[in-house]
Design a protein around this motif. Structure first.
Motif, PDB file in Angstrom:
ATOM      1  N   GLN A   1       0.713  -1.155  -0.023  1.00  0.00           N
ATOM      2  CA  GLN A   1      -0.078   0.089  -0.282  1.00  0.00           C
ATOM      3  C   GLN A   1       0.851   1.142  -0.180  1.00  0.00           C
ATOM      4  O   GLN A   1       0.662   2.086   0.956  1.00  0.00           O
ATOM      5  CB  GLN A   1      -1.134  -0.098   1.346  1.00  0.00           C
ATOM      6  CG  GLN A   1      -2.016  -1.192   1.184  1.00  0.00           C
ATOM      7  CD  GLN A   1      -3.045  -0.726   0.057  1.00  0.00           C
ATOM      8  OE1 GLN A   1      -3.870  -0.028  -0.044  1.00  0.00           O
ATOM      9  NE2 GLN A   1      -2.917  -1.489  -0.969  1.00  0.00           N
ATOM     10  N   SER A   2       2.059   1.308  -0.845  1.00  0.00           N
ATOM     11  CA  SER A   2       2.786   2.337  -0.950  1.00  0.00           C
ATOM     12  C   SER A   2       2.538   2.986  -2.348  1.00  0.00           C
ATOM     13  O   SER A   2       2.496   2.496  -3.336  1.00  0.00           O
ATOM     14  CB  SER A   2       4.145   1.861  -1.024  1.00  0.00           C
ATOM     15  OG  SER A   2       5.062   2.793  -1.437  1.00  0.00           O
ATOM     16  N   PHE A   3       1.929   4.325  -1.948  1.00  0.00           N
ATOM     17  CA  PHE A   3       1.440   5.265  -3.338  1.00  0.00           C
ATOM     18  C   PHE A   3       2.172   6.406  -3.125  1.00  0.00           C
ATOM     19  O   PHE A   3       2.383   6.987  -2.141  1.00  0.00           O
ATOM     20  CB  PHE A   3       0.179   5.389  -3.036  1.00  0.00           C
ATOM     21  CG  PHE A   3      -0.782   4.008  -3.039  1.00  0.00           C
ATOM     22  CD1 PHE A   3      -0.496   3.168  -4.270  1.00  0.00           C
ATOM     23  CD2 PHE A   3      -1.817   3.598  -2.216  1.00  0.00           C
ATOM     24  CE1 PHE A   3      -1.177   1.658  -3.961  1.00  0.00           C
ATOM     25  CE2 PHE A   3      -2.213   2.341  -2.304  1.00  0.00           C
ATOM     26  CZ  PHE A   3      -1.963   1.462  -3.282  1.00  0.00           C
TER      27      PHE A   3
ATOM     28  N   ALA B   1      -2.817   0.036 -12.417  1.00  0.00           N
ATOM     29  CA  ALA B   1      -1.535   0.425 -11.416  1.00  0.00           C
ATOM     30  C   ALA B   1      -0.519   0.824 -12.050  1.00  0.00           C
ATOM     31  O   ALA B   1       0.160  -0.176 -12.548  1.00  0.00           O
ATOM     32  CB  ALA B   1      -1.425  -0.508 -10.367  1.00  0.00           C
ATOM     33  N   GLY B   2      -0.315   2.107 -12.094  1.00  0.00           N
ATOM     34  CA  GLY B   2       1.138   2.399 -12.552  1.00  0.00           C
ATOM     35  C   GLY B   2       2.383   2.617 -11.792  1.00  0.00           C
ATOM     36  O   GLY B   2       2.063   2.749 -10.433  1.00  0.00           O
TER      37      GLY B   2
ATOM     38  N   VAL C   1      -1.204  11.082 -15.225  1.00  0.00           N
ATOM     39  CA  VAL C   1      -1.111  10.011 -16.014  1.00  0.00           C
ATOM     40  C   VAL C   1      -1.833   8.817 -15.736  1.00  0.00           C
ATOM     41  O   VAL C   1      -2.487   8.121 -16.589  1.00  0.00           O
ATOM     42  CB  VAL C   1       0.538   9.631 -15.944  1.00  0.00           C
ATOM     43  CG1 VAL C   1       0.965   8.089 -16.613  1.00  0.00           C
ATOM     44  CG2 VAL C   1       1.480  10.509 -16.674  1.00  0.00           C
ATOM     45  N   VAL C   2      -1.964   8.468 -14.422  1.00  0.00           N
ATOM     46  CA  VAL C   2      -2.994   7.366 -14.067  1.00  0.00           C
ATOM     47  C   VAL C   2      -4.313   7.775 -14.526  1.00  0.00           C
ATOM     48  O   VAL C   2      -5.199   6.907 -14.764  1.00  0.00           O
ATOM     49  CB  VAL C   2      -2.628   6.804 -12.672  1.00  0.00           C
ATOM     50  CG1 VAL C   2      -3.609   5.917 -12.225  1.00  0.00           C
ATOM     51  CG2 VAL C   2      -1.116   6.237 -12.518  1.00  0.00           C
TER      52      VAL C   2
ATOM     53  N   GLY D   1      -7.803   3.501  -9.985  1.00  0.00           N
ATOM     54  CA  GLY D   1      -6.285   3.727 -10.378  1.00  0.00           C
ATOM     55  C   GLY D   1      -5.541   4.039  -9.179  1.00  0.00           C
ATOM     56  O   GLY D   1      -5.794   4.580  -8.445  1.00  0.00           O
ATOM     57  N   HIS D   2      -4.456   3.210  -9.211  1.00  0.00           N
ATOM     58  CA  HIS D   2      -3.517   3.253  -7.874  1.00  0.00           C
ATOM     59  C   HIS D   2      -2.039   3.712  -8.723  1.00  0.00           C
ATOM     60  O   HIS D   2      -1.584   3.688  -9.939  1.00  0.00           O
ATOM     61  CB  HIS D   2      -2.963   1.762  -7.551  1.00  0.00           C
ATOM     62  CG  HIS D   2      -4.370   1.162  -7.169  1.00  0.00           C
ATOM     63  ND1 HIS D   2      -4.723   1.644  -5.729  1.00  0.00           N
ATOM     64  CD2 HIS D   2      -4.936  -0.013  -7.536  1.00  0.00           C
ATOM     65  CE1 HIS D   2      -5.896   0.770  -5.485  1.00  0.00           C
ATOM     66  NE2 HIS D   2      -5.902  -0.409  -6.542  1.00  0.00           N
TER      67      HIS D   2
END
Length: 811
Positions: free
Chosen positions: A156-158, A314-315, A327-328, A348-349
């Motif tokens: 869960q690192s965003f 997920a980018g 972008v996402v 989107g992540h």
């Protein structure tokens, strides 16, 4: 055979004239002869100022670590070194994040990707600076890195919050759907590989300001960030961009750090500083197209009609946000491509990883989002035993199914007719039958065919960027100086905007000169990106011209005693009632009468809006469309393949310049094909990029161009929105036509199981991945025997012609 279709006549709605080079004609690129002769000046071609210094940086060798010590004594003592700086020497901002914070100009106590700059050197030569930068002694405390999007999802690192678009009740629809499929895929990234690497030249000015020559798509951002780093007002920094040797999005934000470092060294030393990245350093230090991990859960009926979808994109963003939020977002907006999803959820992540911060690339996330739904179209077809083209056509947006999952109404249905026309001109049905027959009798080589559409939204998803300015001067000899906020990176923007000006006044294009983009001529410009260069800057130039034209009409009417409606411009002349006045004569008369012959223009895109809280709105003014039909042949023993024929039909509205537009379509397709087939970014377990030069990173070569390449523009499709002369954007949409090659490769592999199995094929679809898909399909066929299974034939190289004889020219 290579076939091009151009139209030398003006577009619909534009009055005809004998003036040369008006909008709608195939006028040559304004720098074509300069390029051919090698006379076009790029930053490394500019005369070097006296006392020029060269910059380089020392960069991190660790993906994630704390810096415990950094000894730069050997760097300072190296031959030719004039100055060395660290983050402690920055007088202003040390964070140069273009939108959100998180991009350190120079690292402090923490490094978060291999290649992150630690310190900068100014030396008397490029070689001396690079050699000195390698002498630093850095002690690290390694930390555990996160390197992939999947690992970031698990932790869960965003870099930015997750976003959701929801329409209807997808969970309920999926639960009750007659048919349901689920799948995942990995979509690879892409190196920009512009011919001119990142470069800038900073010169100190007499008033403590700096002048920056930069290879950037966003000169205003360079101005802003340099000023903030130097703690100067914006007006003390002037930025100029004449041309770039390619950009593709890689010079939208990633050019600014070089300019900041060069400007900082220039201010400290009082000497001009050039900072040019070598190709390996450029590839290691700068961001790329985001690679994505995508999933779908779709429900459909027995005819293949989509009823509902739950899609996740997920980018891999890298260590900082850069442009990843947008972008996402665009990947989410384009997760439907050309198809109505029914009740849908798109999530989107924006995954934080300890890799270089990924950035804009032609298509800006849209291509990565489209890939998952194009996989779904093929998967539905194989599941139901249908032709993939029929499934695609059945799911196209059409009246009654014309609301996207983010709430935008599709009000111009171009694709049904365009696809029907391409299907006929490419002989799709006949070739489909011929390919099936070939595959039944060919034990080693298998052919594949696919026709895929593109629907691409035009506008910046960051609403405030949808604005542009222009400056027009008419001189007393009738020549015109044009300046606008768009940058030229080889795509022909300067030519198109000059054609707009020529068309307003009905004069020869040769009378118009476009000067370098400069922040002291047109301020507060948006980046040349999002396929909006012609739309925004063309309308701004049109606005400036119309202001001057209205003054000229009023003057001529009063001067000759006629009604303003009797004043018209045509063929380098002005008709004033019964009199015909030469263009130059009228301009001179207007000057003597003290009529202003200069003005500014401005344009902001109307109608667009988006509510992030609800995930609904109208983020795009309109859509550009196209379709491509690609045929491939694969060697099932090696996974090698070749693209044999490509047919493209693309919608550009009323083209401003058919020749330039076709060039953009050709180049975009080849770049998209390269992204999906040969261009593979490989990182090791420590986060180091291994594909850091042309020997290891394979962009398409001339030999990869399809031997039969047919490109045509869709006729009689003016833009319903009031764009410049009803044209449509062409920069990014053609890249996604390359998806037809990837789909054709899957089609060829699927023939091994009589088209009853849809093989997984992540991108880039290298020969190794194609071979893995072949083995997977054969394994499936062995476990699911059926009458007529093409996999029943032995494929061991002992029967039939040799693969070389059947391939002809090897890939």
């Amino acid at each position: 055979m290579r076939t091009l279709t151009t139209d030398p006549t003006p577009g619909a709605g534009l009055p005809r004239s004998e003036a040369h080079g008006l909008a709608g004609t195939a006028a040559p690129h304004e720098s074509n002869w300069l390029h051919v002769r090698g006379q076009a000046r790029y930053i490394d071609d500019l005369p070097e100022p006296t006392g020029l210094l060269h910059a380089a940086v020392g960069h991190s060798t660790q993906a994630h670590a704390r810096i415990r010590a950094m000894d730069l004594s050997a760097v300072r003592a190296a031959p030719g070194v004039i100055d060395v700086i660290t983050v402690a020497d920055v007088p202003g901002h040390t964070d140069i994040g273009p939108v959100f914070p998180g991009d350190a100009l120079l690292a402090g106590e923490l490094v978060e990707h291999v290649g992150q700059p630690l310190f900068a050197v100014a030396a008397t030569s490029h070689g001396a600076a690079r050699r000195a930068a390698r002498l630093a002694q850095v002690t690290y405390e390694p930390l555990e890195p996160t390197l992939t999007a999947e690992a970031a999802l698990e932790r869960q690192s965003f870099v930015r919050p997750t976003h959701v678009q929801l329409r209807g009740d997808p969970d309920g629809v999926l639960a009750g759907a007659p048919c349901r499929l689920q799948a995942e895929m990995r979509v690879g990234g892409q190196e920009h590989f512009y011919l001119e690497s990142q470069v800038c030249l900073a010169e100190p000015m007499e008033d403590e300001g700096v002048f920056i020559h930069t290879s950037s798509q966003h000169p205003t951002e360079v101005q802003k960030l340099v000023a903030e780093v130097l703690a100067l007002p914006f007006h003390s920094v002037q930025v100029e961009v004449r041309r770039m040797g390619g950009g593709f999005g890689g010079k939208e934000t990633q050019a600014a750090p070089l300019a900041c470092i060069a400007a900082l060294l220039a201010r400290r030393t009082g000497r001009a500083v050039k900072y040019r990245l070598s190709r390996p350093d450029d590839m290691i230090q700068t961001g790329k197209r985001h690679d994505f991990y995508n999933t779908y859960d779709i429900g459909f009926d027995g005819d293949g009609l989509l009823l509902g979808a739950d899609i996740m994109v997920a980018g891999r963003c890298g260590y900082s946000a850069d442009l990843s939020e947008a972008v996402v977002d665009r990947a989410m907006f384009h997760a439907d491509n050309a198809y109505c999803l029914g009740d849908a959820r798109v999530v989107g992540h924006r995954c934080k990883t300890h890799t270089v911060s990924n950035t804009a690339f032609r298509g800006f996330g849209g291509p990565q989002g489209m890939m998952i739904i194009e996989r779904a179209m093929d998967d539905i077809a194989r599941h139901l035993g249908l032709d993939p083209l029929d499934v695609r056509k059945r799911n196209l947006y059409r009246p009654g199914r014309d609301i996207t999952h983010y709430g935008q109404h599709i009000d111009q249905h171009v694709l049904p007719d365009l696809i029907d026309a391409l299907e006929a001109s490419a002989d799709y049905r006949q070739r489909r039958a011929e390919i099936a027959a070939f595959n039944r009798q060919s034990p080693v080589l298998k052919r594949g065919l696919a026709l895929t559409p593109v629907k691409f939204g035009i506008s910046f998803t960051a609403i405030h960027l949808n604005q542009a300015g222009a400056l027009i001067h008419i001189y007393t000899d009738g020549s015109i100086h044009l300046n606008h906020g768009g940058t030229e990176m080889g795509q022909g923007l300067y030519t198109k905007i000059a054609q707009v000006v020529a068309t307003v006044f009905r004069i020869d294009l040769s009378r118009i000169k476009v000067s370098a983009t400069r922040t002291d001529k047109v301020p507060n410009t948006s980046p040349t990106a999002a396929s909006s260069g012609s739309d925004l800057n063309g309308m701004a130039a049109l606005d400036a011209c119309e202001k001057i034209k209205r003054r000229l009409i009023q003057f001529a009417a009063e001067r000759y005693g006629v009604d303003p409606d009797a004043v018209t411009f045509a063929d380098n002349r002005v008709q004033v009632g019964a009199d015909s006045v030469g263009w130059v004569e009228l301009i001179q008369e207007a000057y003597l009468a003290r009529v202003s012959l200069s003005d500014t223009g401005f344009y902001s895109t109307p109608k667009i809006h988006y509510d992030r809280d609800t995930g609904q709105g109208r983020p795009f003014l309109y859509f550009s469309h196209g379709a491509a039909c690609s045929e491939v042949v694969i060697d099932t023993l090696t996974g090698e393949y070749k693209v044999m024929r490509v047919d493209i039909l693309h919608d550009v509205g009323d083209s401003l310049n058919p020749a330039i537009d076709i060039g953009q379509i050709e180049g975009g397709f080849i770049q998209g094909m390269g992204w999906l087939t040969s261009e593979e970014l490989v990182y090791d377990a420590a986060g180091r990029l291994l594909t850091n030069g042309p020997a290891t990173y394979k962009i398409p070569a001339v030999s990869d161009t399809p031997p039969d390449f047919r490109v045509a523009l869709w006729r009689n499709s003016p833009n319903r929105e009031a764009t410049v002369f009803r044209s449509k954007a062409v920069g990014e949409p053609p890249l996604m036509l390359g998806m037809s090659v990837w789909s054709a490769l899957r089609d060829a592999v699927a023939s091994l199981a009589d088209y009853r199995y849809s093989p997984p094929l992540d991108t880039p679809a290298t020969p190794e991945r194609v071979l893995a898909a072949v083995m997977d399909t054969l394994d499936w066929a062995d476990r699911n025997p059926a009458t007529g299974n093409m996999a029943d034939d032995p494929i061991d190289g002992t029967t039939g012609q040799s693969t070389g004889e059947q391939f002809g020219a090897r890939p």
